[in-house]
Motif scaffolding. Structure first.
Motif, mmCIF file in Angstrom:
data_model
loop_
_atom_site.group_PDB
_atom_site.id
_atom_site.type_symbol
_atom_site.label_atom_id
_atom_site.label_comp_id
_atom_site.label_asym_id
_atom_site.label_seq_id
_atom_site.Cartn_x
_atom_site.Cartn_y
_atom_site.Cartn_z
ATOM 1 N N CYS A 89 0.830 -1.207 0.000
ATOM 2 C CA CYS A 89 0.000 0.000 0.000
ATOM 3 C C CYS A 89 0.863 1.255 0.000
ATOM 4 O O CYS A 89 0.605 2.210 -0.752
ATOM 5 N N ARG A 90 1.880 1.257 0.823
ATOM 6 C CA ARG A 90 2.773 2.429 0.875
ATOM 7 C C ARG A 90 3.533 2.598 -0.433
ATOM 8 O O ARG A 90 3.677 3.708 -0.950
ATOM 9 N N ALA B 29 1.083 4.057 -3.111
ATOM 10 C CA ALA B 29 0.762 5.469 -2.897
ATOM 11 C C ALA B 29 1.964 6.354 -3.207
ATOM 12 O O ALA B 29 1.830 7.416 -3.827
ATOM 13 N N PHE C 234 -0.425 10.085 2.027
ATOM 14 C CA PHE C 234 -0.612 8.696 2.446
ATOM 15 C C PHE C 234 -0.595 8.628 3.964
ATOM 16 O O PHE C 234 0.361 9.072 4.606
ATOM 17 N N PHE D 65 -4.559 8.835 0.040
ATOM 18 C CA PHE D 65 -4.603 7.414 0.378
ATOM 19 C C PHE D 65 -4.656 7.239 1.896
ATOM 20 O O PHE D 65 -3.875 7.848 2.638
#
Length: 744
Positions: A470-471, A474, A489, A536
């Motif tokens: 996810c990181r 983003a 994020f 995000f």
């Protein structure tokens, strides 16, 4: 005599198979023979540096693919074979540069004689203000084309703005500098050779500028290599305190550079990790060879290596800037430059000197290690002065508030989102983490397929990189590295006591007469202010609480596009009474399934894309591992992978995090003095019992698995191993009680 009109008819053949075959058989021999004869007459010696290359390989491959039933349909509408070229190339440091090309372009129906170059030389000439001289070297009848298929002409007076536009939008077109003739009628071979010599002669000064740029790039890359290879720096002293410094081996970074990590230790305690980047060019800020140093996710040094090239000895002075929203930048600069001077790095005004380069020997006078140490020390001191990194010290460096932004000139631009899958994929691929193309593509589609709803759940075994993915994604959208801070994020850990929407949207406190905000609400408010920027949010371990309890208002608002009521107090001005969820909010959630978590209700599942990250690719993981670790732990990795495969049969395998942590402990053991080291098999036994067996529990369904693990342990470890004792004990408990677990 060359029948150009007939050549054009061959380019217009509808069948890819016939077109490629005809071009190979009828155009290629004539054009190659003519071009090779021309090059021979120029007196250029062909060999390792200069050579001729043509389009034949691509045509031949496409022809054979189009005859293969498996690929025929894909090649049916191919454009391959609608043009032909042969060119003279120069190879410098394994990079190919076109010097001169004869091209027959069936798309634009033109015969072109030109030099084919990419954006970088033109960008460099614009940057160093030599573009006018370069353009003057191109005779007025000659033109600058761009485009692989149809050719567009760029007027000389519009080239600078065109190049700047390409840089800003990150487009990287190719340019052709030369002249064109219509691809029609017939042309005598001698006449065409005459045209070749005419263009060759008239572009001689342009080629001089191009070769100068190629040679300058070569020298600048050599200087980068000198600094990159310096690794013997083991310690440094900052603010009166001694630190250990560890510089890792060089690794490839994207397609335009390399990078090294460096770690600063106070005794055995890691204080910070930074990166040295060695760019052949920076895709956004500079066409020149560049060194960039990043600490704590912030870029503290960004400098052009060409500053030290020339005649004799060149002093490497670098300009520094601090850009803040609400602080006294002059005070920040004064403290930073004072720190440099006190640490032996000469500084004055807003400039500092890291070393001296001898252009004759092509070495640094102070020594390559010392100059590299100056770079690292300066970056660490800049981080300290800007309060990004607090170095222990008895010195008083002044009182400065937190700085919002600390960047070099040109890097303080606003972050711009980019959802192009090619760039996102490459950014994630270049990271230290291992994710397949399919996983990245699936996440991208799940997040972007719907215009107004972006909700993805990531489930799977622990340690497969759900949060990291996810990181990475983003940050890739904003062109940032994994380690960089991304203001768009936000990771929010879910708490087990979340029972309603106030956990996300806050609540009005009647006792305090104010609205208690949450981090989630802050992101939504910011997203409403900056609707052009994707925001995000990652809800980490979101099923520690019942998702439908705390997320229901959000899901309903996204689905219905209605506002969520927050409060009714007219005196509260910083929080609206109602809030709309804008379409630039991207919500992700990670899910782990065990006895501490809740199941996800259908209401939630119906509104989300659910991805499962349980597959692990240890081959790619191993390829990306540190080379020194790989040399020392190849056997242990092989054994752990075998154990993983046994567990995989029963869906109880482990992920990247577990593998990495086991290898790191095994590697750390090997760094001990001999009298402190565990035997390698004993150390392997320990990590298996500590990281793998601890998760085993179940009923008779794990019996076969325990049996296979027991057999594997007996084959690969000693009969007295701790892991074997645990497995035998669990097997006995299973036989007696019908259930077992690692914990007693």
């Amino acid at each position: 005599m060359l029948n150009l009109e007939y050549f054009q008819s061959l380019f217009g053949q509808e069948s890819t198979e016939i077109r490629c075959r005809k071009v190979l058989d009828e155009i290629s021999p004539a054009i190659n023979r003519l071009f090779e004869g021309f090059i021979e007459q120029t007196g250029i010696s062909l060999g390792n540096e200069y050579y001729i290359r043509n389009y034949d390989m691509t045509l031949s491959t496409t022809y054979h693919d189009s005859r293969n039933p498996t690929n025929a349909e894909k090649k049916k509408n191919s454009d391959i074979g609608k043009k032909y070229f042969v060119g003279l190339y120069r190879k410098v440091d394994e990079k190919e540069h076109n010097i001169f090309t004869l091209e027959l372009n069936g798309f634009s129906e033109l015969l072109l004689i030109h030099t084919d170059i990419n954006l970088l030389p033109f960008w460099a000439w614009v940057k160093n203000e030599s573009i006018n001289m370069v353009l003057e070297s191109i005779p007025s009848p000659y033109e600058i084309f761009t485009g692989w298929k149809e050719k567009d002409i760029i007027p000389k007076d519009e080239l600078v703005s065109f190049v700047k536009g390409c840089v800003k939008s990150r487009k990287r077109p190719w340019f052709q500098v030369g002249r064109s003739l219509p691809l029609e009628a017939q042309i005598d071979e001698d006449t065409l050779v005459k045209h070749l010599f005419e263009v060759w002669e008239n572009l001689s000064l342009f080629r001089t500028y191009l070769n100068d740029e190629i040679n300058t790039s070569k020298r600048a890359n050599e200087a980068l290599g000198i600094l990159a290879s310096a690794r013997s720096i083991k310690e440094t002293e900052l603010m009166g305190r001694e630190y250990n410094l560890e510089i890792t081996s060089l690794e490839d970074y994207k397609s335009n550079g390399k990078r090294q990590a460096f770690h600063l230790y106070d005794s055995d305690q890691l204080l910070t990790k930074g990166f040295l980047y060695y760019f052949e060019h920076h895709e956004k800020f500079s066409p020149f060879q560049t060194i960039m140093i990043q600490i704590e996710g912030h870029n503290h040094i960004f400098t052009n290596v060409r500053e030290i090239l020339g005649q004799g000895t060149k002093q490497w002075w670098i300009t520094k800037s601090f850009t803040t929203h609400n602080l006294d930048n002059h005070q920040v600069m004064s403290e930073a430059m004072g720190l440099l001077n006190r640490h032996g790095i000469e500084a004055k005004g807003n400039e500092y000197r890291v070393g001296s380069f001898d252009n004759e020997s092509r070495l640094f006078i102070e020594g390559n290690d010392q100059v590299k140490k100056n770079f690292i020390d300066a970056a660490l001191l800049f981080a300290h002065a800007s309060r990004k990194l607090e170095l222990p010290s008895e010195e008083v460096s002044g009182s400065i508030e937190d700085i919002d932004k600390d960047t070099e000139p040109g890097i303080s631009e606003d972050l711009e989102p980019n959802f192009r899958i090619e760039e996102i994929f490459q950014s994630i691929l270049d990271s230290q983490f291992t994710f397949s193309k399919g996983i990245i593509r699936d996440l991208h589609l799940n997040l972007t397929a719907l215009d107004d709803k972006h909700f993805v759940l990531l489930s799977g075994i622990s340690g497969t990189g759900k949060t990291q993915l996810c990181r990475l994604y983003a940050n890739a959208v904003y062109g940032l590295e994994y380690e960089s801070e991304n203001p768009y994020f936000t990771i929010i850990p879910v708490r087990p006591d979340w029972t309603d929407a106030s956990a996300l949207f806050g609540y009005y406190s009647s006792f305090e007469k104010r609205y208690v905000k949450t981090e989630f609400l802050e992101v939504i408010l910011n997203a409403l202010k900056e609707r052009e920027k994707p925001h995000f949010i990652l809800l980490d371990e979101m099923n520690l609480a019942r998702v439908e309890y705390y997320l229901s208002d959000y899901l309903s608002a996204v689905e219905s596009r209605k506002e969520i009521p927050l409060h009714q107090d007219n005196l509260i001005t910083d929080i609206p009474k109602k809030i709309l969820i804008p379409p630039n909010v991207y919500l992700l959630g990670t899910i782990n399934v065990d006895e501490t978590t809740h199941t996800i209700s259908d209401k939630v599942l119906d509104r989300a894309f659910v991805m499962t990250l349980s597959d692990v690719d240890f081959e790619t993981f191993w390829d990306k591992a540190d080379q020194e670790l790989k040399v020392l732990l190849e056997r242990e990795f092989f054994l752990l992978k075998k154990l993983h495969n046994i567990l995989l049969e029963f869906d109880l395998h482990f992920g990247y995090r577990t593998m990495n942590e086991m290898l790191q402990k095994l590697y750390a053991n090997l760094q001990f003095p001999d009298d402190f080291q565990m035997d390698s098999l004993e150390a392997l036994d320990r990590v298996i019992s500590e990281k793998v067996l601890t998760k085993i529990r179940g009923d008779e369904r794990v019996s076969d698995m325990l049996g296979k693990i027991e057999e594997w342990l007996k084959e690969n470890l000693s009969s007295s191993s701790i892991s074997l004792q645990h497995v035998e004990r669990m097997q006995k408990e299973l036989d007696y009680y019908g259930a077992t677990q690692f914990w007693r």
